[in-house]
Enzyme design. Structure first.
Site, short mmCIF file in Angstrom:
data_model
loop_
_atom_site.label_atom_id
_atom_site.label_comp_id
_atom_site.label_asym_id
_atom_site.label_seq_id
_atom_site.Cartn_x
_atom_site.Cartn_y
_atom_site.Cartn_z
N ILE A 32 0.85 -1.18 0.00
CA ILE A 32 0.00 0.00 0.00
C ILE A 32 0.89 1.24 0.00
O ILE A 32 1.68 1.45 0.92
CB ILE A 32 -0.93 0.02 1.23
CG1 ILE A 32 -1.73 -1.27 1.35
CG2 ILE A 32 -1.83 1.26 1.20
CD1 ILE A 32 -2.64 -1.57 0.18
N GLU A 33 0.77 2.01 -1.05
CA GLU A 33 1.50 3.28 -1.17
C GLU A 33 0.54 4.40 -0.79
O GLU A 33 -0.58 4.46 -1.28
CB GLU A 33 1.97 3.46 -2.62
CG GLU A 33 2.72 4.73 -2.88
CD GLU A 33 3.18 4.86 -4.33
OE1 GLU A 33 3.74 5.91 -4.68
OE2 GLU A 33 2.96 3.91 -5.12
#
Length: 127
Positions: A121-122
């Site tokens: 998850i960015e």
């Protein structure tokens, strides 16, 4: 030719739907939504992430649905300093970042975390 306007939703296959909902609600502030006979989704703005329980996916589905195979980038309005402080307060490890990246609409500053299934998850701010 097809002209695509935007992404409406995507699907994540997860080991534990409730654990996933709790994580995304607590860490990213996504709204847990129940629809279609008890299915779960994570809503943000006018988009959502539908959740499929591993081994009990809804049809039609990806050819090889696999927990932990996602790689998502969220653009946040929250400042990077506040994002980092919030993640630390939630006990969520930052794997990479802050780091400069290139997004669909230009330069980003991003941090990377993992959700309970190991999806990358960015979380990014526009630079």
């Amino acid at each position: 030719m097809i002209v695509v306007e935007r992404l409406d939703h995507l699907v994540l296959t997860v080991q534990d739907v409730e654990r996933t909902c709790a994580f995304y609600g607590r860490v990213l502030g996504l709204i847990v939504e129940t629809f279609a006979q008890g299915r779960k989704a994570l809503r943000f703005g006018d988009q959502k992430i539908n959740l499929h329980p591993a081994g009990r996916e809804f049809e039609p589905k990806a050819e090889k649905p696999t927990p932990g195979s996602g790689d998502l980038c969220f653009i946040a309005e929250t400042s990077m300093a506040d994002i980092i402080a919030h993640l630390q307060g939630c006990g969520v490890a930052i794997e990479v970042g802050p780091a400069e990246r290139e997004g669909a609409a230009g330069a980003l500053v991003s941090v990377y975390i993992r959700d309970p299934d190991g999806n990358l998850i960015e979380i990014a701010n526009r630079a």
